[in-house]
Design a protein around this motif. Structure first.
Motif, PDB file in Angstrom:
ATOM      1  N   GLN A  35      62.163  50.249  76.796  1.00  0.00           N
ATOM      2  CA  GLN A  35      62.900  50.670  75.600  1.00  0.00           C
ATOM      3  C   GLN A  35      64.376  50.555  75.936  1.00  0.00           C
ATOM      4  O   GLN A  35      64.833  51.088  76.946  1.00  0.00           O
ATOM      5  CB  GLN A  35      62.531  52.113  75.287  1.00  0.00           C
ATOM      6  CG  GLN A  35      63.349  52.758  74.198  1.00  0.00           C
ATOM      7  CD  GLN A  35      62.928  54.195  73.958  1.00  0.00           C
ATOM      8  OE1 GLN A  35      61.748  54.500  73.895  1.00  0.00           O
ATOM      9  NE2 GLN A  35      63.902  55.069  73.833  1.00  0.00           N
ATOM     10  N   GLU A  36      65.124  49.829  75.109  1.00  0.00           N
ATOM     11  CA  GLU A  36      66.552  49.627  75.363  1.00  0.00           C
ATOM     12  C   GLU A  36      67.315  49.624  74.044  1.00  0.00           C
ATOM     13  O   GLU A  36      66.734  49.488  72.974  1.00  0.00           O
ATOM     14  CB  GLU A  36      66.788  48.303  76.092  1.00  0.00           C
ATOM     15  CG  GLU A  36      66.188  48.208  77.464  1.00  0.00           C
ATOM     16  CD  GLU A  36      66.843  49.101  78.511  1.00  0.00           C
ATOM     17  OE1 GLU A  36      67.912  49.680  78.232  1.00  0.00           O
ATOM     18  OE2 GLU A  36      66.271  49.210  79.609  1.00  0.00           O
ATOM     19  N   LYS A  37      68.626  49.726  74.138  1.00  0.00           N
ATOM     20  CA  LYS A  37      69.490  49.742  72.958  1.00  0.00           C
ATOM     21  C   LYS A  37      69.688  48.363  72.332  1.00  0.00           C
ATOM     22  O   LYS A  37      69.965  48.254  71.144  1.00  0.00           O
ATOM     23  CB  LYS A  37      70.864  50.340  73.294  1.00  0.00           C
ATOM     24  CG  LYS A  37      70.847  51.836  73.442  1.00  0.00           C
ATOM     25  CD  LYS A  37      70.694  52.478  72.084  1.00  0.00           C
ATOM     26  CE  LYS A  37      70.949  53.966  72.161  1.00  0.00           C
ATOM     27  NZ  LYS A  37      70.915  54.580  70.832  1.00  0.00           N
ATOM     28  N   THR A  38      69.579  47.286  73.148  1.00  0.00           N
ATOM     29  CA  THR A  38      69.731  45.947  72.593  1.00  0.00           C
ATOM     30  C   THR A  38      68.518  45.095  72.960  1.00  0.00           C
ATOM     31  O   THR A  38      67.824  45.371  73.944  1.00  0.00           O
ATOM     32  CB  THR A  38      71.003  45.232  73.122  1.00  0.00           C
ATOM     33  OG1 THR A  38      70.830  44.931  74.508  1.00  0.00           O
ATOM     34  CG2 THR A  38      72.251  46.072  72.898  1.00  0.00           C
ATOM     35  N   LEU A  63      66.506  44.761  76.526  1.00  0.00           N
ATOM     36  CA  LEU A  63      65.061  44.946  76.526  1.00  0.00           C
ATOM     37  C   LEU A  63      64.372  43.803  77.262  1.00  0.00           C
ATOM     38  O   LEU A  63      63.508  44.038  78.115  1.00  0.00           O
ATOM     39  CB  LEU A  63      64.540  45.039  75.090  1.00  0.00           C
ATOM     40  CG  LEU A  63      63.018  45.105  74.956  1.00  0.00           C
ATOM     41  CD1 LEU A  63      62.485  46.400  75.539  1.00  0.00           C
ATOM     42  CD2 LEU A  63      62.606  44.949  73.509  1.00  0.00           C
ATOM     43  N   ASP A  92      67.435  52.928  66.293  1.00  0.00           N
ATOM     44  CA  ASP A  92      68.513  52.421  67.145  1.00  0.00           C
ATOM     45  C   ASP A  92      68.004  51.766  68.421  1.00  0.00           C
ATOM     46  O   ASP A  92      68.799  51.321  69.235  1.00  0.00           O
ATOM     47  CB  ASP A  92      69.460  53.566  67.530  1.00  0.00           C
ATOM     48  CG  ASP A  92      70.243  54.095  66.336  1.00  0.00           C
ATOM     49  OD1 ASP A  92      70.403  53.342  65.356  1.00  0.00           O
ATOM     50  OD2 ASP A  92      70.688  55.263  66.400  1.00  0.00           O
ATOM     51  N   TRP A  93      66.717  51.740  68.624  1.00  0.00           N
ATOM     52  CA  TRP A  93      66.138  51.254  69.880  1.00  0.00           C
ATOM     53  C   TRP A  93      65.330  49.981  69.676  1.00  0.00           C
ATOM     54  O   TRP A  93      64.782  49.743  68.608  1.00  0.00           O
ATOM     55  CB  TRP A  93      65.220  52.317  70.489  1.00  0.00           C
ATOM     56  CG  TRP A  93      65.961  53.516  70.941  1.00  0.00           C
ATOM     57  CD1 TRP A  93      66.203  54.655  70.212  1.00  0.00           C
ATOM     58  CD2 TRP A  93      66.582  53.710  72.197  1.00  0.00           C
ATOM     59  NE1 TRP A  93      66.930  55.531  70.954  1.00  0.00           N
ATOM     60  CE2 TRP A  93      67.181  54.986  72.183  1.00  0.00           C
ATOM     61  CE3 TRP A  93      66.695  52.929  73.342  1.00  0.00           C
ATOM     62  CZ2 TRP A  93      67.871  55.494  73.264  1.00  0.00           C
ATOM     63  CZ3 TRP A  93      67.386  53.446  74.423  1.00  0.00           C
ATOM     64  CH2 TRP A  93      67.960  54.707  74.377  1.00  0.00           C
ATOM     65  N   TRP A  94      65.235  49.202  70.758  1.00  0.00           N
ATOM     66  CA  TRP A  94      64.319  48.076  70.830  1.00  0.00           C
ATOM     67  C   TRP A  94      63.197  48.464  71.778  1.00  0.00           C
ATOM     68  O   TRP A  94      63.447  48.978  72.872  1.00  0.00           O
ATOM     69  CB  TRP A  94      65.034  46.821  71.355  1.00  0.00           C
ATOM     70  CG  TRP A  94      65.843  46.158  70.290  1.00  0.00           C
ATOM     71  CD1 TRP A  94      67.140  46.416  69.964  1.00  0.00           C
ATOM     72  CD2 TRP A  94      65.401  45.129  69.412  1.00  0.00           C
ATOM     73  NE1 TRP A  94      67.542  45.611  68.933  1.00  0.00           N
ATOM     74  CE2 TRP A  94      66.487  44.809  68.570  1.00  0.00           C
ATOM     75  CE3 TRP A  94      64.200  44.453  69.245  1.00  0.00           C
ATOM     76  CZ2 TRP A  94      66.408  43.835  67.589  1.00  0.00           C
ATOM     77  CZ3 TRP A  94      64.120  43.483  68.269  1.00  0.00           C
ATOM     78  CH2 TRP A  94      65.212  43.180  67.446  1.00  0.00           C
ATOM     79  N   LEU A  95      61.954  48.270  71.338  1.00  0.00           N
ATOM     80  CA  LEU A  95      60.777  48.589  72.136  1.00  0.00           C
ATOM     81  C   LEU A  95      60.048  47.298  72.473  1.00  0.00           C
ATOM     82  O   LEU A  95      60.011  46.377  71.651  1.00  0.00           O
ATOM     83  CB  LEU A  95      59.825  49.499  71.356  1.00  0.00           C
ATOM     84  CG  LEU A  95      60.438  50.733  70.697  1.00  0.00           C
ATOM     85  CD1 LEU A  95      59.382  51.449  69.875  1.00  0.00           C
ATOM     86  CD2 LEU A  95      61.044  51.648  71.732  1.00  0.00           C
ATOM     87  N   ARG A 144      62.126  46.490  66.707  1.00  0.00           N
ATOM     88  CA  ARG A 144      63.208  47.448  66.569  1.00  0.00           C
ATOM     89  C   ARG A 144      62.632  48.726  65.959  1.00  0.00           C
ATOM     90  O   ARG A 144      61.836  48.673  65.019  1.00  0.00           O
ATOM     91  CB  ARG A 144      64.307  46.879  65.686  1.00  0.00           C
ATOM     92  CG  ARG A 144      65.511  47.758  65.679  1.00  0.00           C
ATOM     93  CD  ARG A 144      66.684  47.058  65.029  1.00  0.00           C
ATOM     94  NE  ARG A 144      67.820  47.920  65.245  1.00  0.00           N
ATOM     95  CZ  ARG A 144      68.914  47.563  65.856  1.00  0.00           C
ATOM     96  NH1 ARG A 144      69.050  46.344  66.291  1.00  0.00           N
ATOM     97  NH2 ARG A 144      69.898  48.411  66.021  1.00  0.00           N
ATOM     98  N   ASP A 145      63.055  49.868  66.501  1.00  0.00           N
ATOM     99  CA  ASP A 145      62.619  51.164  65.997  1.00  0.00           C
ATOM    100  C   ASP A 145      63.862  52.051  65.903  1.00  0.00           C
ATOM    101  O   ASP A 145      64.291  52.640  66.903  1.00  0.00           O
ATOM    102  CB  ASP A 145      61.576  51.769  66.936  1.00  0.00           C
ATOM    103  CG  ASP A 145      60.986  53.057  66.401  1.00  0.00           C
ATOM    104  OD1 ASP A 145      61.200  53.367  65.210  1.00  0.00           O
ATOM    105  OD2 ASP A 145      60.323  53.766  67.170  1.00  0.00           O
TER     106      ASP A 145
END
Length: 70
Positions: free
Chosen positions: A29-32, A36, A14-17, A11-12
């Motif tokens: 890169q996605e929000k959840t 992801l 608000d984003w998931w990498l 998690r970075d």
């Protein structure tokens, strides 16, 4: 055939990498976290399909495809 790969996720803000360590270029890169993982699966499928097609194109014709297990 079913294959397993390793997703590195974090998690970075608000984003998931994420990256798939065995497949260069498979990243997202996605929000959840769930989104992801779906994106990473699609990236792996797309990259592997592209590489399969490239291999067939390089072989041109009169080739044999033989499954191998690792």
């Amino acid at each position: 055939m079913k294959a397993e790969f390793t997703a590195i996720v974090k998690r970075d803000g608000d984003w998931w990498l994420g990256w798939v360590e065995e497949i260069p270029g498979a990243n997202a890169q996605e929000k959840t976290k769930e989104e992801l993982l779906l994106s990473l699966r699609e990236a792996v499928k797309d990259i592997l399909e592209l590489r399969c097609q490239e291999a067939r194109d390089q072989a041109e014709n009169d080739f044999e495809e033989i499954p191998i297990a690792i």
